[in-house]
Motif scaffolding. Structure first.
Motif, short mmCIF file in Angstrom:
data_model
loop_
_atom_site.label_atom_id
_atom_site.label_comp_id
_atom_site.label_asym_id
_atom_site.label_seq_id
_atom_site.Cartn_x
_atom_site.Cartn_y
_atom_site.Cartn_z
N ILE A 1 -15.25 -8.24 -36.12
CA ILE A 1 -14.86 -7.76 -34.79
C ILE A 1 -14.56 -6.26 -34.87
N TYR A 2 -15.12 -5.50 -33.92
CA TYR A 2 -14.83 -4.08 -33.76
C TYR A 2 -14.36 -3.86 -32.32
N SER A 3 -13.72 -2.72 -32.09
CA SER A 3 -13.36 -2.34 -30.73
C SER A 3 -13.48 -0.82 -30.61
N ARG A 4 -13.60 -0.34 -29.38
CA ARG A 4 -13.53 1.08 -29.14
C ARG A 4 -12.95 1.31 -27.74
N GLU A 5 -12.24 2.40 -27.61
CA GLU A 5 -11.52 2.68 -26.38
C GLU A 5 -12.48 2.97 -25.23
N HIS A 6 -12.10 2.47 -24.07
CA HIS A 6 -12.82 2.76 -22.85
C HIS A 6 -12.02 3.80 -22.06
N SER A 7 -12.64 4.45 -21.12
CA SER A 7 -11.99 5.54 -20.42
C SER A 7 -10.78 5.11 -19.59
N ASP A 8 -10.70 3.82 -19.24
CA ASP A 8 -9.61 3.37 -18.39
C ASP A 8 -8.47 2.70 -19.15
N GLY A 9 -8.47 2.81 -20.47
CA GLY A 9 -7.39 2.23 -21.27
C GLY A 9 -7.72 0.88 -21.85
#
Length: 204
Positions: free
Chosen positions: A38-46
């Protein structure tokens, strides 16, 4: 070639494009358990975008057959309680309605999505995005998930396995705090892949 018929969902969640040769720029490693990464990355809205992947000895047709089995969807897509095709646009395109039983303290959610798949020399790709609001009015007792964007991709390998990857983002709506929405998104992706791995052998 079989079509997606009744059950392209997501599934948002169960939820970019894929190529094993592309870098994973900006992705943050979250976990690697039981062969599911599992990976994640920030989106512009939090909120965060989720990326999950694993290897499985499956074919594209087996994956399609699993997707087509509407009654079985709640057994592998995390928190899905119901899904149905609202409108079949073509052999590879559908408008789909999906309901989710959200874990406490979140309220139940639903979403209406447009989905399209293709199979070519590169592999299998299923793209999902939110459908126009006019596709289905908001339903009483459910908070509508919006801004949905997800891609399932499969690529056969010379080892006999298939690389399965899922990249997704969705706004859960309502008053759910970002930190809780992000936590649930990561947990949901892992649970969905666990369910996927358990169910795929039944469709080979």
């Amino acid at each position: 070639m079989t079509h997606l018929g009744k059950s392209i969902v997501v599934f948002a969640i169960c939820t970019a494009s894929f190529s094993s040769a592309k870098p994973v720029a900006n992705w943050k490693f979250e976990s690697d358990e039981n062969g599911i990464t599992i990976y994640s990355r920030e989106h512009s809205d939090g909120l965060v975008e989720i990326r999950a992947r694993m290897f499985a000895p499956t074919s594209y047709n087996a994956f399609l057959a699993l997707l087509e089995d509407t009654e079985n969807v709640p057994n592998w897509i995390d928190n899905v309680s119901h899904s149905r095709v609202i409108r079949k646009i073509s052999e590879s395109e559908n408008i789909v309605y999906t309901q989710f039983s959200a874990p406490w303290p979140a309220k139940d959610r639903d979403m209406v999505t447009y989905s399209r798949y293709k199979i070519d020399d590169i592999g299998f790709t299923l793209d999902i995005q939110d459908a126009p609001p006019a596709s289905l009015p908001e339903q009483e007792g459910y908070i509508r998930i919006t801004a949905v964007k997800a891609t399932w991709t499969l690529q056969k390998l010379n080892t006999g396995n298939t690389l399965i990857e899922y990249i997704a983002y969705a706004d859960p709506g309502g008053a759910l705090p970002d930190w809780l929405a992000n936590k649930l998104a990561k947990e949901s992706a892992r649970n969905t892949f666990e369910g996927l791995r358990a169910q795929l052998p039944n469709y080979q």
